[in-house]
Design a protein around this motif. Sequence first.
Motif, PDB file in Angstrom:
ATOM      1  N   GLN A  45       0.874  -1.126  -0.019  1.00  0.00           N
ATOM      2  CA  GLN A  45       0.211   0.165  -0.096  1.00  0.00           C
ATOM      3  C   GLN A  45       0.796   1.156  -0.013  1.00  0.00           C
ATOM      4  OE1 GLN A  45      -3.772  -0.167   0.221  1.00  0.00           O
ATOM      5  NE2 GLN A  45      -2.966   1.763  -1.064  1.00  0.00           N
ATOM      6  N   TYR A  70      -3.623  -2.590  -5.903  1.00  0.00           N
ATOM      7  CA  TYR A  70      -3.792  -1.529  -4.853  1.00  0.00           C
ATOM      8  C   TYR A  70      -3.798  -0.228  -5.612  1.00  0.00           C
ATOM      9  CZ  TYR A  70      -1.878  -4.656  -1.340  1.00  0.00           C
ATOM     10  OH  TYR A  70      -1.772  -5.699  -0.249  1.00  0.00           O
ATOM     11  N   VAL A  74      -6.413   1.898  -1.068  1.00  0.00           N
ATOM     12  CA  VAL A  74      -7.161   0.554  -0.863  1.00  0.00           C
ATOM     13  C   VAL A  74      -6.501  -0.392  -1.574  1.00  0.00           C
ATOM     14  CG1 VAL A  74      -9.139   1.874  -0.020  1.00  0.00           C
ATOM     15  CG2 VAL A  74      -8.997   0.992  -2.365  1.00  0.00           C
ATOM     16  N   ARG A  75      -6.828  -1.590  -1.001  1.00  0.00           N
ATOM     17  CA  ARG A  75      -6.436  -2.889  -1.853  1.00  0.00           C
ATOM     18  C   ARG A  75      -7.820  -3.278  -2.558  1.00  0.00           C
ATOM     19  NH1 ARG A  75      -5.997  -8.900   0.418  1.00  0.00           N
ATOM     20  NH2 ARG A  75      -4.494 -10.113  -1.097  1.00  0.00           N
ATOM     21  N   ARG A 167     -12.396   9.334  -4.064  1.00  0.00           N
ATOM     22  CA  ARG A 167     -11.658   8.577  -2.870  1.00  0.00           C
ATOM     23  C   ARG A 167     -10.935   9.582  -2.050  1.00  0.00           C
ATOM     24  NH1 ARG A 167     -10.249   4.228  -6.779  1.00  0.00           N
ATOM     25  NH2 ARG A 167      -8.299   5.384  -6.899  1.00  0.00           N
ATOM     26  N   ASP A 169      -7.869  10.475  -2.902  1.00  0.00           N
ATOM     27  CA  ASP A 169      -6.504   9.946  -2.799  1.00  0.00           C
ATOM     28  C   ASP A 169      -5.578  10.547  -3.660  1.00  0.00           C
ATOM     29  OD1 ASP A 169      -7.334   8.590  -4.729  1.00  0.00           O
ATOM     30  OD2 ASP A 169      -7.050   6.620  -4.335  1.00  0.00           O
TER      31      ASP A 169
END
Length: 228
Positions: A45, A70, A74-75, A167, A169
Motif C-alpha cells: 500500500q 492496490y 485501498v487494496r 476517494r 487519494d
Amino acid sequence: MNTTVTSSATDIDVLRVFCAGDGRYGNALGVVREGRTFPDEASRQALAKELGFSETVFVDDPERGDVDIYTPGVRLPFAGHPLVGAAWLLDLEVVQPPAGEVWTRGDGEFTWIEARAEWAPPRTLRRHGSAAEVDALEVPEPGEWIYAWAWEDEAAGRIRARAFPGRGDGIDEDEATGAAALLLTAELGRALNITQGRGSQILTAPGPDGLIELGGRVRLERTLTLAR
C-alpha cells in the motif's frame, strides 16, 4: 513523484492500458514483477501511494498468474485495467486476483480478459443526455465513485464516459476504468465501444454464463528502478 530512484532489486514496469488506436492515452499502471520484494499489505500500500498511479499490481506467482492490486489508498479484489495490463506484459492465459480466476486472450492488437460484473466494486453509473454534457462535467467533490456516460451512437454501441473515483487519494479522474465498463455492459446487456477520459478506448462484449469480455490495447511506457 520522483521516477528516477534506483535499486538492484526491484524494477517497476509502467504500462498504459486501454490506449487509443494511435497508441496515445490509456490508464497508467505500475507492475511489480517481483511481488515478494514487498511481502505484506502495508509495504504494498505504501508503494502504491508513492507511485500515485490509479492502480499498482504486484505479481506473486508469474506462472500461476497470482496478482495483488492496490490503488493509492485501498487494496482491490478485482480491477480491469491491472488485469488486462498484467496479462499482456506477462503473456499469461490466466490471471488470478483475489476475486477469482480470470481467463485472458490476445486478438491482434487487443488483449482481453473474461470477468463477472459482480466482481467489480460498487460504482454509480450516471447517464447524461449527450457526449457534450459528459465532456463539460467538473470533477465532483469526494465521496461517491461516479461513472458518467452518454451515448455517442446508440445503434453502434458507442459511448462517451468519464470516471470520478471520489476517494480523495489524488486520483480525481480515472483515465480508463475496466470495472465500471463491466458494470455498464451488464446493465445495458450489449457490447460496447467506450471512449473514456482524454481518448482511451475500452471494448466489451457479453458472453455466456454471466461472463463479460473486456479488452483494449496495452503499451509499455517505461521501466522504473526502485531504490530503498
